[in-house]
Design an enzyme around this catalytic site. Structure first.
Site, short mmCIF file in Angstrom:
data_model
loop_
_atom_site.label_atom_id
_atom_site.label_comp_id
_atom_site.label_asym_id
_atom_site.label_seq_id
_atom_site.Cartn_x
_atom_site.Cartn_y
_atom_site.Cartn_z
N HIS A 21 0.79 -1.18 0.02
CA HIS A 21 -0.02 0.03 -0.13
C HIS A 21 0.97 1.26 -0.04
CE1 HIS A 21 -3.91 2.29 1.11
NE2 HIS A 21 -3.07 3.04 1.50
N GLU A 22 1.84 1.29 1.04
CA GLU A 22 2.48 2.43 1.03
C GLU A 22 3.77 2.82 -0.14
OE1 GLU A 22 1.90 4.79 2.87
OE2 GLU A 22 0.32 3.48 4.26
N HIS A 25 1.87 4.03 -3.14
CA HIS A 25 1.81 5.70 -2.98
C HIS A 25 3.08 6.23 -3.35
CE1 HIS A 25 -2.14 5.75 -1.18
NE2 HIS A 25 -1.85 5.11 0.00
#
Length: 206
Positions: A21-22, A25
């Site tokens: 997820h990170e 980003h």
């Protein structure tokens, strides 16, 4: 399944969900023209760069947690408004893709071998569940979750400014939401629905 067994089996899924997820980003932010994530060491799949120990512990204990948020500067984007939307969507989309891949592995192994060990099956299922859950949760349009950035980017400027003014109360609003019946009424059916859709697609493909 005992709580301790599920906790141990869920470690890979939780780590993968948070890191992917990170990282997504960070990767999209850099691709959109903002070097901030790379300069801060976030353009990596190393869990140590993304995991917040307290947030991860809370995820295990109360099923609500967080990773270290990726810092970005939208003004470095070629199109700040669109860039912020795409960076915000990148994390949840990466989680859904990861869940789909894990489910494809699960289906393929069962299709080819007729089964797998109980432990391996449990780990794969929890990878799927954590990634779908993490993606769905982060799309909630409550600051500071990704969904709020997407909504703010889609709203007219005046409404977006009013929404930004609510960010000072973001943790209170989020806490009230989590303590209400809404997560059970909304999030669980969404997770189940996405699992069903992915299963249906893979059933046709495989």
């Amino acid at each position: 399944m005992s709580d301790i067994t599920q906790m141990i089996a869920g470690i890979p899924g939780l780590l993968i969900a948070m890191v992917i997820h990170e990282y997504a980003h960070a990767r999209v932010a850099v691709a959109m023209g903002d070097p901030t994530p790379r300069l801060m060491g976030r353009l990596t799949l190393n869990p140590m760069s993304h995991i917040d120990p307290i947030g991860m512990l809370c995820m295990f204990l109360v099923h609500f947690g967080w990773a270290k948020p990726v810092s970005i500067n939208p003004y470095n984007f070629r199109n700040p408004r669109m860039g912020d939307i795409l960076v915000s969507l990148a994390g949840p989309v990466a989680n859904f893709v990861t869940a789909f891949i894990a489910m494809a592995v699960l289906f393929s192994v069962f299709s080819i071998t007729g089964g797998m060990t109980h432990g391996a099956g449990m780990v794969l299922q929890l990878i799927i569940i954590y990634n779908i859950g993490f993606g769905v949760f982060n799309l909630i349009p409550i600051p500071p979750l990704d969904g709020s950035h997407v909504l703010k980017g889609l709203l007219p400027y005046e409404l977006a400014e009013k929404m930004a003014g609510l960010e000072r109360y973001s943790m209170l609003i989020l806490l009230v939401f989590l303590l209400s019946p809404l997560p059970e009424l909304i999030l669980r059916p969404l997770v189940t629905g996405i699992w069903t859709i992915m299963s249906s697609i893979l059933s046709v493909m495989l």
